[in-house]
Design a protein around this motif. Sequence first.
Motif, short mmCIF file in Angstrom:
data_model
loop_
_atom_site.label_atom_id
_atom_site.label_comp_id
_atom_site.label_asym_id
_atom_site.label_seq_id
_atom_site.Cartn_x
_atom_site.Cartn_y
_atom_site.Cartn_z
N ARG A 293 29.81 -39.25 -50.52
CA ARG A 293 28.58 -38.45 -50.54
C ARG A 293 28.70 -37.33 -49.51
O ARG A 293 29.13 -37.57 -48.38
CB ARG A 293 27.36 -39.30 -50.23
N TYR A 294 28.28 -36.13 -49.87
CA TYR A 294 28.37 -34.98 -48.98
C TYR A 294 27.05 -34.21 -49.01
O TYR A 294 26.52 -33.91 -50.09
CB TYR A 294 29.48 -34.04 -49.43
N LEU A 295 26.55 -33.89 -47.83
CA LEU A 295 25.35 -33.05 -47.73
C LEU A 295 25.76 -31.73 -47.10
O LEU A 295 26.34 -31.70 -46.00
CB LEU A 295 24.27 -33.73 -46.89
N ILE A 296 25.47 -30.64 -47.77
CA ILE A 296 25.82 -29.31 -47.28
C ILE A 296 24.52 -28.57 -47.01
O ILE A 296 23.77 -28.26 -47.94
CB ILE A 296 26.68 -28.54 -48.30
N GLN A 297 24.24 -28.30 -45.72
CA GLN A 297 23.03 -27.58 -45.33
C GLN A 297 23.39 -26.13 -45.08
O GLN A 297 23.85 -25.75 -44.01
CB GLN A 297 22.40 -28.19 -44.07
N HIS A 298 23.18 -25.30 -46.09
CA HIS A 298 23.44 -23.86 -45.97
C HIS A 298 22.12 -23.12 -46.14
O HIS A 298 21.39 -23.35 -47.10
CB HIS A 298 24.45 -23.40 -47.03
N SER A 299 21.86 -22.22 -45.22
CA SER A 299 20.59 -21.51 -45.18
C SER A 299 20.28 -20.83 -46.50
O SER A 299 21.18 -20.38 -47.22
CB SER A 299 20.63 -20.47 -44.06
N ALA A 300 18.99 -20.74 -46.83
CA ALA A 300 18.57 -19.99 -48.01
C ALA A 300 19.11 -18.57 -47.92
O ALA A 300 19.08 -17.95 -46.87
CB ALA A 300 17.05 -19.99 -48.10
N GLY A 301 19.61 -18.06 -49.05
CA GLY A 301 20.13 -16.70 -49.07
C GLY A 301 21.56 -16.58 -48.57
O GLY A 301 22.06 -15.48 -48.41
N SER A 302 22.24 -17.71 -48.35
CA SER A 302 23.57 -17.66 -47.75
C SER A 302 24.69 -17.70 -48.79
O SER A 302 25.85 -17.86 -48.43
CB SER A 302 23.75 -18.84 -46.79
N GLY A 303 24.36 -17.57 -50.06
CA GLY A 303 25.39 -17.54 -51.09
C GLY A 303 25.77 -18.90 -51.64
O GLY A 303 26.92 -19.14 -52.00
N LYS A 304 24.79 -19.84 -51.73
CA LYS A 304 25.09 -21.19 -52.24
C LYS A 304 25.60 -21.15 -53.68
O LYS A 304 26.43 -21.96 -54.06
CB LYS A 304 23.85 -22.09 -52.14
N SER A 305 25.10 -20.20 -54.47
CA SER A 305 25.50 -20.16 -55.88
C SER A 305 27.00 -19.93 -56.02
O SER A 305 27.68 -20.60 -56.80
CB SER A 305 24.73 -19.06 -56.62
N ASN A 306 27.54 -18.99 -55.25
CA ASN A 306 28.98 -18.76 -55.31
C ASN A 306 29.75 -19.95 -54.74
O ASN A 306 30.79 -20.34 -55.27
CB ASN A 306 29.35 -17.49 -54.54
#
Length: 976
Positions: A293-306
């Motif tokens: 299991r992996y949790l990735i906390q990336h700020s909103a607007g930081s390019g999560k889609s790519n």
Amino acid sequence: MRLNEESLETLVVRQMVENGWEERAVTDFEPAYAIDLPQLAAFIEATQPDLVDALSLKAATPTRHEFLSRLQGEITRNGVVHVLRKGVDHRQHHVDFFFPTPTPGNSNAAQLFAANRFTITRQVHYSVTAAGLSLDLVAFINGLPVFTFELKNNITKQTFDDAVEQYKRDRDPRELLFQFGRCVAHFALDDQQARFCTHLKGKQSWFLPFDKGWNDGAGNPPNPDGLKTDYLWRQILSPASLANIVENYAQIVTTKNPRTGRKTSSQIFPRYHQLDVVRKLLADVEAAGAGRRYLIQHSAGSGKSNSIAWLAHQLTEAKHGGGNAFGSVIVVTDRVILDSQLKETIKSFMQVGSTVVHADRSGDLRKAIEAGRKIIITTVQKFPYILDDIGKDHRDRTFAIVIDEAHSSQGGKAAAAVSMALATGGAAEDDETVEDTINRIIESKKMLPNASYFAFTATPKNKTLQMFGEPFPYEAGTGYRPFHSYTMKQATQERFIVDVLENFTPVPSYYKLMKTIEDDPEFDTRRASKKLRAFVEGNEHAIRLKAEIMVDHFHSQVIAKHKIGGQARAMVVTSTIPRCIEYFHAISAYLAERKSPYKAIVAFSGEHEYKGFEVTEASLNGFPSKEIADQIREDPYRILVCADKFQTGYDEPLLHTMYVDKTLSSVKAVQTLSRLNRAHPAKHDAFVLDFANTAEDIERAFAPYYRTTVLSQETDPNKLHDLVNELNGYGIYTPETVERFAELYLAGVDREQLDPLLDSCVAEYIEMSEEDDQVAFKGLAKAFTRTYNFLSTVLPFGSPQWEKLSIFLDHLIPKLPAPREDDLSAGILETIDMESYRVEKRESMKIALADDEGELAPVPAAGGGHVTDPELERLSSILQTFNDQFGNIKWTDADRVQRLITEEIPRKVAADESYRNAMANNDPANARVEHDRALARVMLALVSDDTELFKQFSDNEGFKRWLSDAVFRSTYEESP
């Protein structure tokens, strides 16, 4: 050696050569073709010798010129990355310009990869027309340029900012080397920080950060072995790493506007945190295989889609134990745009076997998995339902489940549906007993051993952290933290996203209510205050006044100040759909009165009544709902009025200003305001005007998510034992009832056999003598099901008795009637009226968040149900308390009325823009029309400060005529 720019250049080149690069002479560069021709010829001769003479690579002949012109045309059309991946067809020949990373054991592929030439050239004279112009470094793959560099040195008081300005000011984007797609990226860096740009546009060039981050913020950590930025050329741009980037990350994506048909192309290059997270995840998969299991906390607007697109593609080829780690990758999202991004990303990769399918229905998903489709996209809403029916017995398959914006909704029952479907197909064995079924259900709720979960979110909740996070020793117990984080702190400090808290302006409301009856009845204070607040804020005058403030602010502070190059949009966040529709009409009406060139769009779900008519988004907007996101980008539409829709997952860089008239808290506040943070080359700030929340409210909501968020401790499973003991003590059910209900339910009997068991328990519940006991029991029952549904996914053990009780309570709770509560505030709205209302715009402020790691408490397991005794007060006392709390205004008197008429009203009318324009045209008749409109607007605002004067103006025609004449004389005669 002097510590100047030249010494930095020498160091960079030396370390690149030590790491597999080769330095080449500046004379090898051909500005007319923007290539290193000797290296290109040598590569083709070594790998495709038959083409050397056919292309005349060793002599300057028309044949060679024709081939090089063909090569330049392909790079212009598709970009250098496409040429490196796909090669070029020229006449009867196919020419390869790069050989990819070999798979283990493929000696021929390894030999070809070793033939690739990674070269670096200093002080490259790039211009045909201005021979003296040069730039610091150019990096080539097989003679084709892939990166340019401008280097600066802090010791000589020059930084990466100077390098950025040099690119913008001195590097003409019309030069062949700097044209779009000719290079992968252009780096501006110094010894401490790095920036890159994928499309040089002169002053409009957009440089993004490429730093590792330091203390959850911007910059880079101290490097004991060298310069802070040497990770760029020693690690990221090492030949093996660069080959991986060319093969799996860099690309040109072309999108088509469905309305206009216009195509736009953008070159994509991963940010450091995107490259870092995908590589670390892939490395862990290679080492550990499925079941993590992996949790990735990336700020909103930081390019999560790519990031998700790059990860999903490479997970299809990820290896473990000599084979593929996963059979299929399932991406769970509620954003349709991610589907197209995944397809565009994968379409440009070399491994054409990777395929994407969007599974909207259970049949689609079942067929996709059975057919072995590599990437399957489904939605959060359909997640638990679709996966119930994906086929039988997938225990011999492995899956990667990538969750976009993971929250607790993906836990509990939804996770169980996934697990059961993937593990067993949801099908029971023919000879399965009740205990077998219960144990199978318990097992299905666990995280599957044959699936890995990759959960991306900007705002992890406590359940999300415990379900997907990494355990670590914390204080006296076990805490949980993300596998990888790119924080709000780093993103805002790097200006990769806009700080939405930099310009926060609270606009508190003040009002005074009055009794309209002689009697002084008693009402429930708490409920009455809520109703009074809703009455005031939903009053037509209040909505009109706030709508005017929004529109005036948008014109004077957003449009007039040319925000986002004159393209800025605004969003209005409302509390309910009726309020949303009312705001839309009020804003639209005022825009028309102002003769504004702009219009509003409304966004809400379903069909609703407004003034006797059923209305929808489409009927109010005049176009289908699916076009809202596209239309708001096109004039005349500039203001989006929303009720819930577009508050999460909406990615629009042109959104600059938000007007909030809805109470927001916790994650909802962060998600809503973060709609403004998307970066744009011309976007330098954002603005929030908030009518419903204080700065303290917003600061409290954002604080846990500014830096990496951790869970302070895990939820204690012993709390379930305590809850069960308390529930059993009420005597509503017996163990035999629970056992029998679970047995019948799992056997699939008709409800006529189930309801009698539940109804007998409901009767016991109703017979309870104390209302407090009813509330307490129902609260405990809800707490048990909530806590058990969560803990059952993460505990290493299971309890058949808990599972049976959960099944039973899940069906009992909806049948338990709520304790009868008389509404002792009913009728209060018929006894009052609004005497005055005003709003007071405060100074804009920057909300500064504490620079601490965010900490969340564990999932609560207490019941918490209780009955609140009503506090009865006289109507006069309730109104006095309410007005004391929200009024805070000076009430009118004779002197005040005189000052209003002689000073304030004329001054405000004279300042009206439309009236001033009419006066400037020396047209008394038109000026009088605009004057009367301006006066009406000013008087409408007086409902906030002097209701008596406003009523005289509204109801007394003689007084209205006298005041209008007097103000017009004083203002028109004083005009120039």
